[in-house]
Design a protein around this motif. Structure first.
Motif, PDB file in Angstrom:
ATOM      1  N   ILE A   1     -48.547  -6.434 -83.933  1.00  0.00           N
ATOM      2  CA  ILE A   1     -48.140  -5.160 -84.529  1.00  0.00           C
ATOM      3  C   ILE A   1     -49.062  -4.738 -85.666  1.00  0.00           C
ATOM      4  N   PRO A   2     -49.377  -5.600 -86.651  1.00  0.00           N
ATOM      5  CA  PRO A   2     -50.295  -5.171 -87.711  1.00  0.00           C
ATOM      6  C   PRO A   2     -51.638  -4.699 -87.164  1.00  0.00           C
ATOM      7  N   GLN A   3     -52.137  -5.401 -86.166  1.00  0.00           N
ATOM      8  CA  GLN A   3     -53.416  -5.008 -85.583  1.00  0.00           C
ATOM      9  C   GLN A   3     -53.300  -3.642 -84.905  1.00  0.00           C
ATOM     10  N   PHE A   4     -52.207  -3.434 -84.211  1.00  0.00           N
ATOM     11  CA  PHE A   4     -51.993  -2.133 -83.556  1.00  0.00           C
ATOM     12  C   PHE A   4     -51.923  -1.019 -84.593  1.00  0.00           C
ATOM     13  N   LEU A   5     -51.176  -1.231 -85.672  1.00  0.00           N
ATOM     14  CA  LEU A   5     -51.043  -0.199 -86.701  1.00  0.00           C
ATOM     15  C   LEU A   5     -52.396   0.099 -87.347  1.00  0.00           C
ATOM     16  N   ALA A   6     -53.193  -0.921 -87.579  1.00  0.00           N
ATOM     17  CA  ALA A   6     -54.507  -0.708 -88.189  1.00  0.00           C
ATOM     18  C   ALA A   6     -55.409   0.122 -87.286  1.00  0.00           C
ATOM     19  N   ALA A   7     -55.239  -0.028 -85.973  1.00  0.00           N
ATOM     20  CA  ALA A   7     -56.086   0.693 -85.022  1.00  0.00           C
ATOM     21  C   ALA A   7     -55.561   2.073 -84.683  1.00  0.00           C
ATOM     22  N   ASN A   8     -54.374   2.415 -85.189  1.00  0.00           N
ATOM     23  CA  ASN A   8     -53.761   3.698 -84.831  1.00  0.00           C
ATOM     24  C   ASN A   8     -53.276   4.410 -86.083  1.00  0.00           C
ATOM     25  N   PRO A   9     -54.179   4.990 -86.857  1.00  0.00           N
ATOM     26  CA  PRO A   9     -53.753   5.736 -88.040  1.00  0.00           C
ATOM     27  C   PRO A   9     -52.828   6.877 -87.640  1.00  0.00           C
ATOM     28  N   GLY A  10     -51.844   7.106 -88.461  1.00  0.00           N
ATOM     29  CA  GLY A  10     -50.828   8.108 -88.142  1.00  0.00           C
ATOM     30  C   GLY A  10     -49.558   7.503 -87.600  1.00  0.00           C
ATOM     31  N   VAL A  11     -49.659   6.279 -87.042  1.00  0.00           N
ATOM     32  CA  VAL A  11     -48.454   5.545 -86.639  1.00  0.00           C
ATOM     33  C   VAL A  11     -48.021   4.730 -87.848  1.00  0.00           C
TER      34      VAL A  11
END
Length: 892
Positions: free
Chosen positions: A217-227
Motif C-alpha cells: 500500500i505505501p508503495q502504491f500511494l507513493a506511485a499514485n499522487p492524488g490517491v
C-alpha cells in the motif's frame, strides 16, 4: 515548450452561453452536471441505453452521455431546468402530476424532454407517436401507461394551471413530491455532495471465488499522487461485516484473503476523482472452484460458511392438514433465473464527519437499518450516526441492503473529510443483490369436482455468497406456497442455499413470484383434468372470509379474491372469445388467454413490525409531519399525508413535511414488504387522531367539530384557538402476528393482499416470440387511499412481471449493463385494465392495505397460463426466451 490548453468551449444552455474549459471529448452530461450544476439531467448508464440523460440539442432529443461537449458547441442545449419555465414544460409537468406519471422520478426528466420534442411538432400525437418518441427512455417504476396518458393529454394543460390539491382519503390528489421530480430540482444520491469531497472507488473481485493478495500500500500511494488512502479490512474501526439480521453480519465491508462472489469488495481508493479513477490497483488473484446450487448441496461440498452444514443458510417449512383422495394430480418442475433490480438510479452518496457524528447521504429504503449497520462498522453508538436519505431513484428491495454507506462512512470517519462515490451501471449490477433463482418441484391434486386436495412444494433458492434477505425468502415462500386457495393439506419446504453467486436479496415479492409460477401452472393442469374453466376452477377454490390457512390462521376480514375473480369474469369471457376467433383463422400465430391469482402477507413474517409517526403544531400555526417512511416512488409521502389529514380533519396542503432523516423523524421501519400504507399509514392515522383529540380538548369541542388552519391561525368550528405551546402527537402501530413454529403454524401476517390477473397474448410458433395484447388486473386493496397512485403501482408491478416472465435473466459477467440485460420498454407493456376491489381491512388506516408487491406476483403466471392456452406448451424455464418457448412447443 508547454502545449497550450485548448480554448474554452462555448456552450449555450437554456439560453445562456458559458465558456467551459473542458477537453473537447468531455461528455455533455458531465459538462451539464459537474461543471454547470444542472443535475436535473440524470445518469443511469453512461452508455446511451437508458435515456435518463435525454436533453434537446437544437430541439432534437439526444442522450447527453453520448454527445461530446465539442459537438454541442454552437448549438442550443435545453435541459429539464430550462424546459420547466416554458409553456410545454409547464403543461407536461401538470399532466404528469395529474396522471401520476412520475413515480421515483429518476427517468422523468428524460421522459419530459423526449415528450417536449414530440409535442413541439405535434401537439396532439397518437399513442404510436408517443411510443416512437419516448421509446428510448427506460422506466422501471410506472409501467409506462401513465406516462403515455400524460403525454397524450398534455395539450389540455397548456396555459391552464392545475387545480389546487384538495381532499384526503380516496382523492386522486397529485403526488406531493412530484413537482421537484419534474423541474429537475429533486436531489438523488449522485446530485449533491460537499464541494471539497474526495472520491471513493471500490476495488472488486473479477472472480466468483478466489484467494487474493493486495499490493504494497505505501508503495502504491507513493506511485499514485492524488490517491490519499487505500482502505482495506484492517482499516475498519468496528465490525468488518454487515447484514440484515442482528445475528448474521456475514458480508464484509472489505474481504480478507478470500472472495466469495464476483463483485466482492477487497479495498477502496480514496482521493481526487481523476486519481482514483485512473489508478491501476494490482491485486494478485488465485481463482478457486465456484459452487452453484447443485454443487453446493452435494455430499462433501466445501462450505462457504463453516457453521452452515450443507451450505444451507436456513429452511422454511409449512406442514398442515390431511390430504383428501385425489381424482386428478399434476406435477411440475420449474427453474427461474437471477433477476436484476435495474433501478435507473445507480447507488451513490456521500459521508462526512462532523465532530463525533458521521452523516451519510445516500439512496436507501431503510434509513434506520443503515444507521445500525454504519454504527456497527464504525464501532460507535447509533445516536452518533445520522442517515439522510436522498431521493430514491427506484429500489424494489435492492436498496434495503447497504451498499455505499459502510465504505463512505469508514472513509469519512478516518480521513475526517467528506467522501462521495457514484457507482457506474456495471458496478451497480456487479455488486448489488438479485432476485433469488429457484429450483422448484411441486405436486398437487383435486377431486372429481375440481376441489383441491393437497399441494406438496419443495424449493431451493440460491441465496448467493451472503445471507442478505435469504432467511426472509425461505420463511415467506412456504406460507404462500398454496396460493390464495382452500387446500386441505399442505407440505411446503424452501431452503436458502449458499453458492458463489451474487447475494440474492429482497426483490418485490421475497420469493413468492417464483412460487406462484409453479403453483398456478398446477392449477391450470388440474382444471383441465377436471374439465373446468380455469377461472371457474379458481373461483371454486378461492379463499373466503372465515377460512383457515395452511399456517392455522383464520382469515376473518378483507379476503377479496372472490370479488377479484368475479370482476374479471366478463373480461375473461370476452378475451377468450376474441382469441378463439383469431385462432379459427389459422396461421403461425396462436392466441391465448391466461389467468392467475395471488395473495401476499403484508409486512414482516411472524415478527414485530412497528412504525411510528409524529405530528407537531406550533403556536404560530406551523403543522409539520415528521415521517420516517422513505418514498421510493410508490407514493407513500402522499398517501401518508392523506391518511394523517383524514384523521386530523385538515387538508393536505397545510402540512409541512420532514422525511427520513434519522436525527429528525421517528423510525417508520423499512420501505418493503408492502407495509408502508398498512403499517405506517395506521401510525399516521393514530398520530392524526391523537393531535385532533388534543386540539378538541383544548377547545372544549366535540369530535364532530370542524378544524381549519389558514394563515397560521387554527380555528375550531370557526373560533380561533390560540396555542401557548407546541402540540406533539405520536402514533405507533405494530401489526399483531404470532411467530411460526417448526411446522409453520402461527399467524405470520395481520392481513393479506389478494389479486387476480388475466393476460391475453399471441405466440408466434415459428419464432417463439410473445406479443402481449392486454392485461386485466383486479386487486383487493382494502381501501383506495389514492386511486391514481394505486393504479400506477399496479402498472409498474405488471411491467416487472412481464420482464420476469419474458426477458429478464441476469448472468454474472455477461449482462452487467442495460444493453445486454433487457427490461421492458414502452413497446413491451400492453394496455392494462385496472380494477380496484375495496374489501376493507379493519386494522388498516381507513381500511387500506398494501399493493406494492401484490402488483407483480400474478403477472408471470398469467402470461404462462396464456401461453399454455394458446399452444399447450408448459413453460418450466424462466424467463420464456424465444428458444425456450420453441423447446416447450417441441415438448408439447
Amino acid at each position: 515548450m508547454n502545449a497550450m490548453p485548448p480554448p474554452p468551449i462555448a456552450l449555450t444552455v437554456n439560453g445562456q452561453t458559458h465558456a467551459l474549459p473542458l477537453p473537447p471529448a468531455t461528455r455533455l452530461s458531465a459538462a451539464l452536471r459537474d461543471t454547470l450544476g444542472l443535475t436535473g439531467t440524470k445518469i443511469g448508464c453512461d452508455a446511451g441505453d437508458c435515456g435518463a440523460c435525454t436533453v434537446l440539442l437544437d430541439g432534437a432529443q439526444v442522450c447527453a452521455c453520448m454527445v461530446p461537449v465539442a459537438q454541442a458547441a454552437g448549438a442550443q442545449v435545453t435541459t429539464v431546468e430550462g424546459l420547466a419555465g416554458t409553456r410545454w414544460g409547464q403543461a407536461l409537468a401538470a399532466s404528469f402530476l395529474h396522471h401520476g406519471a412520475a413515480q421515483c422520478g429518476i427517468c422523468t426528466p428524460g421522459m419530459v424532454m423526449a415528450a417536449a420534442e414530440l409535442l413541439a411538432r405535434d401537439a396532439t400525437p397518437d399513442e404510436a407517436a408517443v411510443e416512437a418518441a419516448l421509446g428510448g427512455v427506460l422506466c422501471r417504476c410506472t409501467g409506462y401507461r401513465k406516462i403515455t396518458d400524460a403525454v397524450l393529454d398534455a395539450h389540455r394543460f397548456l396555459d391552464t394551471p392545475p387545480a389546487p390539491e384538495s381532499g384526503a382519503v380516496g382523492a386522486r390528489i397529485p403526488r406531493l413530491d412530484g413537482p421537484a421530480k419534474l423541474d429537475g430540482s429533486e436531489r438523488y444520491g449522485a446530485d449533491a455532495a460537499p464541494a471539497d469531497a474526495l472520491w471513493l472507488r471500490p476495488i472488486r473481485s473479477p472472480h466468483a471465488h478466489a484467494r487474493f493478495t493486495l499490493p504494497d500500500i505505501p508503495q502504491f500511494l507513493a506511485a499514485n499522487p492524488g490517491v490519499e488512502a487505500v482502505l482495506t479490512a484492517r482499516d475498519v474501526p468496528g465490525r468488518n461485516g454487515f447484514g440484515i439480521y442482528p445475528h448474521i453480519k456475514d458480508q464484509p465491508v472489505f474481504a480478507e484473503h478470500t472472495v466469495l462472489y464476483r463483485g466482492d469488495c477487497v479495498a477502496a481508493l480514496v482521493g481526487t476523482r481523476d486519481a482514483v479513477l485512473r489508478a491501476e490497483f494490482p491485486v494478485a488473484w488465485v481463482p478457486l472452484p465456484a459452487l452453484d446450487v447443485t454443487a453446493a448441496r452435494a455430499d462433501g461440498a466445501p462450505l462457504l460458511h463453516a457453521h452452515l452444514p450443507g451450505n444451507i443458510l436456513t429452511t422454511g417449512r409449512v406442514v398442515s392438514g390431511t390430504a383428501a383422495p385425489a381424482a386428478h394430480t399434476a406435477r411440475i418442475a420449474v427453474q427461474t433465473s437471477f433477476v436484476e433490480h435495474a433501478y435507473i438510479e445507480p447507488e451513490a452518496g456521500y459521508a462526512q464527519r462532523i465532530g463525533d457524528v458521521v452523516e451519510v447521504f445516500a439512496s436507501t429504503q431503510a434509513p434506520y437499518m443503515d444507521r445500525e449497520e454504519v454504527a456497527g462498522v464504525l464501532g460507535i453508538p447509533e445516536d452518533r450516526v445520522r442517515i439522510i436519505p436522498s431521493a430514491c431513484g427506484g429500489g424494489f428491495g435492492g436498496k434495503l441492503d447497504v451498499a455505499v454507506q459502510p465504505m463512505l462512512a469508514v472513509a469519512a470517519w478516518l480521513l475526517n473529510k467528506p467522501v462521495r462515490t457514484i457507482y457506474a451501471r456495471p458496478e451497480s449490477m456487479l455488486s448489488s443483490t438479485k432476485r433469488h433463482p429457484a429450483s422448484i418441484t411441486a405436486e398437487a391434486g383435486c377431486d372429481a369436482q375440481g376441489r383441491l386436495t393437497h399441494i406438496h412444494f419443495d424449493g431451493d433458492y440460491d441465496t448467493g455468497a451472503y445471507a442478505s434477505w435469504g432467511p426472509t425468502v425461505a420463511g415467506r415462500v412456504p406460507v404462500h406456497a398454496s396460493g390464495p386457495y382452500r387446500v386441505p393439506q399442505v407440505a411446503a419446504v424452501a431452503r436458502a442455499v449458499h453458492t458463489h453467486n451474487p447475494p440474492s436479496g429482497a426483490f418485490r415479492g421475497f420469493g413468492v413470484p417464483q412460487a406462484a409460477i409453479a403453483q398456478e401452472a398446477l392449477w391450470d393442469q388440474l382444471a383441465d383434468a377436471a374439465g373446468l374453466d380455469r377461472l371457474e376452477f379458481r373461483v371454486l377454490n378461492a379463499l373466503r372470509a372465515g377460512d383457515t390457512t395452511a399456517t392455522g390462521q383464520r382469515v376473518e376480514h378483507s379476503v377479496g379474491l372472490l370479488a377479484c375473480l368475479e370482476a374479471l369474469r366478463p373480461h375473461w369471457q370476452a378475451l377468450r372469445a376474441r382469441a378463439a376467433a383469431e385462432n379459427a383463422r389459422g396461421g403461425a400465430l396462436r392466441h391465448g388467454v391466461g389467468v392467475a391469482c395471488m395473495w401476499y402477507g403484508i409486512g414482516n413474517t411472524g415478527m414485530s413490525n412497528p412504525s411510528t409517526m409524529r405530528l407537531e403544531l406550533t403556536p404560530d400555526g406551523a403543522l409539520t409531519f415528521f415521517n420516517g417512511a422513505v418514498d421510493i416512488g410508490q407514493g407513500s409521502t402522499t398517501v401518508l399525508h392523506q391518511i394523517a389529514a383524514e384523521a386530523l380533519g385538515l387538508p393536505v396542503v397545510v402540512f409541512a413535511h420532514v422525511n427520513g432523516d434519522t436525527f429528525l423523524t421517528p423510525d417508520a421501519g423499512k420501505t418493503s414488504a408492502s407495509r408502508q400504507t398498512f403499517v405506517s399509514g395506521r401510525a399516521a392515522f393514530e398520530a392524526g387522531r391523537a393531535l385532533r383529540a388534543d386540539i378538541l380538548r383544548r377547545a372544549n369541542a366535540g369530535d364532530d367539530a370542524a378544524l381549519s388552519l389558514e394563515a397560521g391561525v387554527l380555528r375550531v368550528n370557526g373560533a380561533s384557538l390560540h396555542l401557548h405551546e407546541t402540540l406533539r402527537a405520536e402514533g405507533r402501530f405494530d401489526p399483531p402476528t404470532v411467530p411460526l413454529d417448526e411446522n409453520g403454524q402461527g399467524i405470520p401476517y395481520a392481513t393479506y393482499g389478494f389479486a387476480a390477473q388475466i393476460a391475453a397474448l399471441a405466440v408466434d410458433t415459428r419464432l417463439g416470440t410473445i406479443k402481449l395484447y392486454r392485461i386485466v388486473a383486479a386487486h383487493d386493496v382494502g381501501r383506495a387511499i389514492n386511486p391514481t397512485l394505486l393504479e400506477g403501482q399496479i402498472h409498474g408491478g405488471i411491467a416487472q412481471g412481464i420482464g420476469l416472465a419474458l426477458m429478464e435473466e441476469y448472468i454474472p459477467g455477461r449482462t452487467e449493463n442495460l444493453h445486454d440485460y433487457l427490461i421492458p420498454s414502452m413497446g413491451d407493456v400492453p394496455p392494462i385494465d385496472t380494477i380496484l376491489i375495496e374489501d376493507p381491512e379493519p386494522l388498516g388506516p381507513c381500511g387500506a392495505k398494501g399493493v406494492g408487491e401484490p402488483a407483480l406476483v400474478a403477472t408471470a403466471p398469467a402470461i404462462y397460463s396464456a401461453i399454455r392456452d394458446a399452444t399447450g406448451a408448459v413453460i418450466t424455464r424462466v424467463p420464456a426466451l424465444p428458444h425456450r418457448v420453441l423447446e416447450a412447443l417441441r415438448r408439447g
